[in-house]
Structures are given as structure tokens and as C-alpha cells.
Design a protein around this motif. Structure first.
Motif, mmCIF file in Angstrom:
data_model
loop_
_atom_site.group_PDB
_atom_site.id
_atom_site.type_symbol
_atom_site.label_atom_id
_atom_site.label_comp_id
_atom_site.label_asym_id
_atom_site.label_seq_id
_atom_site.Cartn_x
_atom_site.Cartn_y
_atom_site.Cartn_z
ATOM 1 N N PRO A 43 10.035 -54.948 89.126
ATOM 2 C CA PRO A 43 9.270 -54.858 87.871
ATOM 3 C C PRO A 43 9.825 -53.820 86.899
ATOM 4 O O PRO A 43 9.577 -53.915 85.687
ATOM 5 N N GLU A 44 10.605 -52.879 87.407
ATOM 6 C CA GLU A 44 11.197 -51.867 86.532
ATOM 7 C C GLU A 44 12.171 -52.471 85.525
ATOM 8 O O GLU A 44 12.519 -51.839 84.527
ATOM 9 N N LEU A 45 12.593 -53.717 85.742
ATOM 10 C CA LEU A 45 13.488 -54.394 84.797
ATOM 11 C C LEU A 45 12.746 -54.954 83.587
ATOM 12 O O LEU A 45 13.362 -55.434 82.648
ATOM 13 N N GLY A 46 11.417 -54.905 83.612
ATOM 14 C CA GLY A 46 10.630 -55.350 82.464
ATOM 15 C C GLY A 46 10.360 -56.837 82.419
ATOM 16 O O GLY A 46 9.858 -57.351 81.429
ATOM 17 N N VAL A 47 10.692 -57.547 83.481
ATOM 18 C CA VAL A 47 10.392 -58.976 83.579
ATOM 19 C C VAL A 47 9.020 -59.091 84.233
ATOM 20 O O VAL A 47 8.828 -58.618 85.354
ATOM 21 N N SER A 48 8.074 -59.685 83.506
ATOM 22 C CA SER A 48 6.696 -59.680 83.985
ATOM 23 C C SER A 48 5.966 -60.952 83.575
ATOM 24 O O SER A 48 6.226 -61.523 82.514
ATOM 25 N N TYR A 49 5.032 -61.357 84.425
ATOM 26 C CA TYR A 49 4.172 -62.491 84.085
ATOM 27 C C TYR A 49 3.278 -62.156 82.895
ATOM 28 O O TYR A 49 2.724 -63.056 82.265
ATOM 29 N N ASN A 51 4.464 -60.860 80.180
ATOM 30 C CA ASN A 51 5.268 -61.123 78.981
ATOM 31 C C ASN A 51 4.853 -62.450 78.371
ATOM 32 O O ASN A 51 4.514 -63.396 79.089
ATOM 33 N N SER A 52 4.939 -62.557 77.060
ATOM 34 C CA SER A 52 4.665 -63.829 76.391
ATOM 35 C C SER A 52 5.772 -64.825 76.723
ATOM 36 O O SER A 52 6.846 -64.443 77.214
ATOM 37 N N LEU A 53 5.524 -66.097 76.442
ATOM 38 C CA LEU A 53 6.544 -67.121 76.682
ATOM 39 C C LEU A 53 7.810 -66.856 75.877
ATOM 40 O O LEU A 53 8.903 -67.233 76.300
ATOM 41 N N MET A 54 7.682 -66.219 74.745
ATOM 42 C CA MET A 54 8.850 -65.886 73.922
ATOM 43 C C MET A 54 9.591 -64.666 74.480
ATOM 44 O O MET A 54 10.808 -64.584 74.373
ATOM 45 N N GLU A 55 8.862 -63.729 75.060
ATOM 46 C CA GLU A 55 9.494 -62.523 75.601
ATOM 47 C C GLU A 55 10.263 -62.796 76.892
ATOM 48 O O GLU A 55 11.292 -62.177 77.150
ATOM 49 N N ARG A 56 9.743 -63.697 77.709
ATOM 50 C CA ARG A 56 10.328 -63.926 79.036
ATOM 51 C C ARG A 56 11.816 -64.282 78.981
ATOM 52 O O ARG A 56 12.622 -63.651 79.667
ATOM 53 N N PRO A 57 12.221 -65.286 78.176
ATOM 54 C CA PRO A 57 13.660 -65.615 78.160
ATOM 55 C C PRO A 57 14.523 -64.484 77.605
ATOM 56 O O PRO A 57 15.646 -64.283 78.062
ATOM 57 N N THR A 58 13.986 -63.732 76.659
ATOM 58 C CA THR A 58 14.740 -62.625 76.073
ATOM 59 C C THR A 58 14.943 -61.516 77.094
ATOM 60 O O THR A 58 16.048 -60.975 77.231
ATOM 61 N N ARG A 59 13.909 -61.190 77.838
ATOM 62 C CA ARG A 59 14.021 -60.150 78.863
ATOM 63 C C ARG A 59 14.887 -60.611 80.034
ATOM 64 O O ARG A 59 15.558 -59.806 80.660
ATOM 65 N N MET A 60 14.857 -61.890 80.312
ATOM 66 C CA MET A 60 15.631 -62.441 81.430
ATOM 67 C C MET A 60 17.111 -62.614 81.098
ATOM 68 O O MET A 60 17.945 -62.623 81.998
ATOM 69 N N TRP A 61 17.454 -62.781 79.827
ATOM 70 C CA TRP A 61 18.797 -63.201 79.445
ATOM 71 C C TRP A 61 19.921 -62.337 80.013
ATOM 72 O O TRP A 61 20.927 -62.870 80.494
ATOM 73 N N PRO A 62 19.831 -60.996 80.000
ATOM 74 C CA PRO A 62 20.943 -60.219 80.570
ATOM 75 C C PRO A 62 21.231 -60.581 82.030
ATOM 76 O O PRO A 62 22.378 -60.525 82.468
ATOM 77 N N ILE A 63 20.220 -60.989 82.757
ATOM 78 C CA ILE A 63 20.381 -61.373 84.154
ATOM 79 C C ILE A 63 20.751 -62.856 84.248
ATOM 80 O O ILE A 63 21.668 -63.237 84.976
ATOM 81 N N THR A 64 20.043 -63.691 83.505
ATOM 82 C CA THR A 64 20.276 -65.133 83.541
ATOM 83 C C THR A 64 21.713 -65.467 83.155
ATOM 84 O O THR A 64 22.341 -66.338 83.757
ATOM 85 N N LYS A 65 22.248 -64.770 82.166
ATOM 86 C CA LYS A 65 23.620 -65.031 81.723
ATOM 87 C C LYS A 65 24.605 -64.848 82.877
ATOM 88 O O LYS A 65 25.475 -65.682 83.099
ATOM 89 N N HIS A 66 24.443 -63.793 83.640
ATOM 90 C CA HIS A 66 25.327 -63.552 84.781
ATOM 91 C C HIS A 66 25.051 -64.532 85.918
ATOM 92 O O HIS A 66 25.972 -64.940 86.628
ATOM 93 N N PHE A 67 23.804 -64.918 86.048
ATOM 94 C CA PHE A 67 23.420 -65.937 87.030
ATOM 95 C C PHE A 67 24.136 -67.244 86.704
ATOM 96 O O PHE A 67 24.736 -67.869 87.574
ATOM 97 N N PHE A 68 24.113 -67.661 85.436
ATOM 98 C CA PHE A 68 24.818 -68.862 85.003
ATOM 99 C C PHE A 68 26.314 -68.755 85.293
ATOM 100 O O PHE A 68 26.937 -69.713 85.728
#
Length: 183
Positions: A43-49, A51-68
Motif C-alpha cells: 500500500p505504500e506505493l499508493g495503489v488503493s481500492y 483511488n478513483s477509476l481515473m486515479e488507478r491506471p495513473t498510479r499503476m502505470w509506472p509498474i504496469t509499463k514494466h509489467f508489459f
């Protein structure tokens, strides 16, 4: 090839993904699993349930990009699906030369009451998270999901990414999306 199905929650992304797994034998990863792991495990990464639907992808992107990027190094095709990806993020990957075929799914032309009736009629069994949410709570979430769908539709037009609206023909529109991605 990396296939990506993004869109609003309860739009049929998972059903479409399951069909691809069954018919095309493609490996599948739900972004919901990554989101849940981060929200609950880091949770220290700021990814949280919360978060609004708009915030979630933005907060996830630094991780998701590397995941992709992991999947771009593999020889097999993969399908990634979830509501924590935005058309601008897909555009960023494509502009960087990544081979992606993607679409987004939503519902812009339903009232929240109509969508609630559909959610209640077509839930995915006793483990479906929507079963634990009151109608009042679901209506609030659905209102946000409809607004998110409208945002995605506009962003898909901006970045020339396919958008499918399941408001009036859930099965038919899902079939169109399947044919576009895998036909």
C-alpha cells in the motif's frame, strides 16, 4: 503479439478474455490480480481500492509499463485485461514501437439503473464482488463506471484505438471485439 483489453468494470472484458483462452489458447493475465497484489501487499506505493477509476491506471502505470515490457520479451502471444489501463498508455507503448493490438470496452448509453439491473441479473456467481455491495453502493460505482466509459470512448477516438460500447448489444458487441482482436 501483446493483446490488451481495457475498459470499464462489468463491461465483459473477462468474458472476452476467457473466450480467447478457450478458443485461441492464448495466455492470459488479468491486471486486477496485479492491482490487488499492490493494493493489499504494498500500500505504500499508493495503489488503493480507494483511488478513483481515473486515479488507478495513473498510479499503476509506472509498474504496469514494466509489467508489459516483460511480455514483449517473450516469444508467445499474451492477453492482458483490466480496468487499470488507459488509451494514452497504450498509445505510449505503440509510439515506442511495441507490437500491441488493443481495444477498450464500455457502456456510455445506459442509465445507472439499467446497468444495475444487468449487473444483478448477470453476476458471476457467489464469489462475484458485486454480490457484497448494496444497490445504493453499486449505483454510485456504476455512475463512476459510466463516466469512465465516456472518458475512454473520447480517448480512444483521440488515439485511434478501437472502442466498443456494449450498452445495447452485449453479446454482439463482444463478438465484434473478439473478431477485431483475434479474427
Amino acid at each position: 503479439m501483446l493483446y490488451v483489453i481495457g475498459g470499464a468494470s462489468r463491461s465483459g472484458k473477462t468474458l472476452l478474455s476467457r473466450r480467447a483462452v478457450s478458443e485461441k489458447k492464448i495466455s492470459y493475465v488479468p491486471l486486477d490480480a496485479l492491482f490487488g497484489a499492490l493494493a493489499n501487499g504494498a500500500p505504500e506505493l499508493g495503489v488503493s481500492y480507494k483511488n478513483s477509476l481515473m486515479e488507478r491506471p495513473t498510479r499503476m502505470w509506472p509498474i504496469t509499463k514494466h509489467f508489459f515490457n516483460f511480455f514483449f520479451q517473450e516469444e508467445n502471444d499474451f492477453l492482458i485485461e483490466g480496468d487499470t489501463i488507459l488509451p494514452s498508455q497504450i498509445h505510449e507503448m505503440v509510439a515506442a514501437g511495441r507490437l500491441i493490438k488493443s481495444c477498450f470496452i464500455g457502456y456510455t448509453d445506459l442509465t445507472k439503473e439499467e446497468k444495475l439491473n444487468l449487473v444483478r441479473a448477470h453476476h458471476q456467481g457467489e464469489t462475484d464482488w458485486t454480490k457484497k455491495v448494496s444497490d445504493e453502493g453499486m449505483l454510485k460505482l456504476i455512475d463512476e463506471m459510466i463516466e469512465f466509459s465516456k472518458y475512454l470512448k473520447g480517448e480512444c477516438a483521440k488515439y485511434k484505438i478501437k472502442y466498443y460500447d456494449i450498452s445495447h448489444d452485449f453479446e454482439g458487441t463482444r463478438n465484434e471485439a473478439f473478431e477485431y482482436l483475434f479474427g
